[in-house]
Write an enzyme that holds these catalytic residues in place. Structure first.
Site, mmCIF file in Angstrom:
data_model
loop_
_atom_site.group_PDB
_atom_site.id
_atom_site.type_symbol
_atom_site.label_atom_id
_atom_site.label_comp_id
_atom_site.label_asym_id
_atom_site.label_seq_id
_atom_site.Cartn_x
_atom_site.Cartn_y
_atom_site.Cartn_z
ATOM 1 N N HIS A 154 -26.462 -84.752 -3.811
ATOM 2 C CA HIS A 154 -25.702 -85.830 -3.197
ATOM 3 C C HIS A 154 -24.565 -85.262 -2.342
ATOM 4 O O HIS A 154 -24.226 -84.084 -2.428
ATOM 5 C CB HIS A 154 -25.116 -86.766 -4.264
ATOM 6 C CG HIS A 154 -26.124 -87.697 -4.858
ATOM 7 N ND1 HIS A 154 -27.018 -87.293 -5.828
ATOM 8 C CD2 HIS A 154 -26.390 -89.013 -4.628
ATOM 9 C CE1 HIS A 154 -27.790 -88.323 -6.166
ATOM 10 N NE2 HIS A 154 -27.426 -89.375 -5.450
ATOM 11 N N LYS A 158 -19.214 -87.609 -4.044
ATOM 12 C CA LYS A 158 -19.701 -88.313 -5.236
ATOM 13 C C LYS A 158 -18.922 -87.840 -6.451
ATOM 14 O O LYS A 158 -18.721 -86.635 -6.647
ATOM 15 C CB LYS A 158 -21.205 -88.070 -5.429
ATOM 16 C CG LYS A 158 -21.816 -88.881 -6.567
ATOM 17 C CD LYS A 158 -23.323 -88.786 -6.554
ATOM 18 C CE LYS A 158 -23.944 -89.549 -7.704
ATOM 19 N NZ LYS A 158 -23.587 -90.992 -7.684
#
Length: 266
Positions: A154, A158
């Protein structure tokens, strides 16, 4: 029927896309947003909100008591999400949660709140339909390949690791797999964390880098073969069809559902 929607987290990456999706759907009506940093939004004259001319509330309780809404969408952070969702359900506003990182205890409490108020709630670790299918395929494969590792990647902003998608994938795989120690019995990490996190012998590896959006590969190994099941979201628009689907489905239920895979065929 027009579904009246409130969105929390309208200035985040997901929130921005969700605001536009709801605004563009003829059967959805964006009636308000919740933003804990409303003063910053005013200073920046945030276009996604100012162009739509919907009220933006800093206090979620004030929002739920002031605005007539059918569905509340939360795309914020776990602690704020839990507070928002609890209030929404107590006010009998159906809730769709895309916030990652809720604890098992928080999910359990929301399940009870939804049931007590007979108000639908959908928690989706991932709204991309392809990602949901990836998780279901991984569950299926676990019947035949007990050796498996998960690599999720990601963007570097995040907050939680592993991702909600990886955790949900793990849970689904464990439904079809007995606990098993993988690799050499004398394996040793010469650098702590090199083999990632483990649960019932399954290793999960989290990658966080700028330029990524949301990506996951589930790798199964067997005698003389490997099986890789992979999904990539290269744009947050990939999540919008799932959010739309969840908003429509949550209008039909009176309890909490965790994971889009549980309502895809319903």
């Amino acid at each position: 029927m027009t579904v009246k929607v409130v969105i929390a987290g309208p200035r985040g990456r997901m929130g921005t896309e969700a605001v536009q999706m709801v605004a563009n759907e003829s059967n959805f009506d964006l009636v308000a947003c919740i933003d804990r940093k409303i003063e910053d939004a005013k200073i920046r004259n945030y276009p996604a909100l100012s162009d739509l001319k919907v009220p933006v509330f800093e206090d979620p309780e004030e929002c739920f008591h002031t605005v007539e809404a059918d569905v509340f969408i939360d795309l914020t952070v776990p602690d704020a999400c839990f507070v928002h969702a609890t209030m929404a359900l107590q006010n009998k506003i159906r809730t769709v949660i895309g916030t990652s990182g809720l604890t098992n205890n928080q999910i359990e409490e929301l399940t009870i709140t939804a049931k007590n108020n007979q108000t639908g709630c959908i928690i989706a670790p991932n709204f991309a339909i392809g990602a949901v299918l990836m998780m279901l395929f991984a569950k299926m494969a676990a019947n035949y390949f007990p050796d498996v590792e998960i690599i999720e990647k990601h963007h570097d902003q995040k907050l939680d690791a592993p991702s909600g998608t990886a955790v949900k994938t793990l849970e689904l795989i464990k439904e079809n797999r007995q606990p098993k120690t993988q690799g050499h019995p004398n394996e040793e990490e010469t650098m702590q964390g090199a083999r990632g996190a483990t649960d019932e012998g399954i290793h999960i590896h989290s990658v966080r880098l700028p330029g990524l959006v949301a990506h996951q590969e589930v790798i199964f190994g067997g005698s003389g073969q490997t099986l890789s099941i992979k999904h990539d979201s290269i744009d947050r628009k990939s999540f919008m069809s799932g959010i739309k689907f969840a908003v429509e489905k949550v209008m039909e239920i009176d309890d909490l559902v965790y994971g889009l895979e549980n309502i895809l065929d319903n």
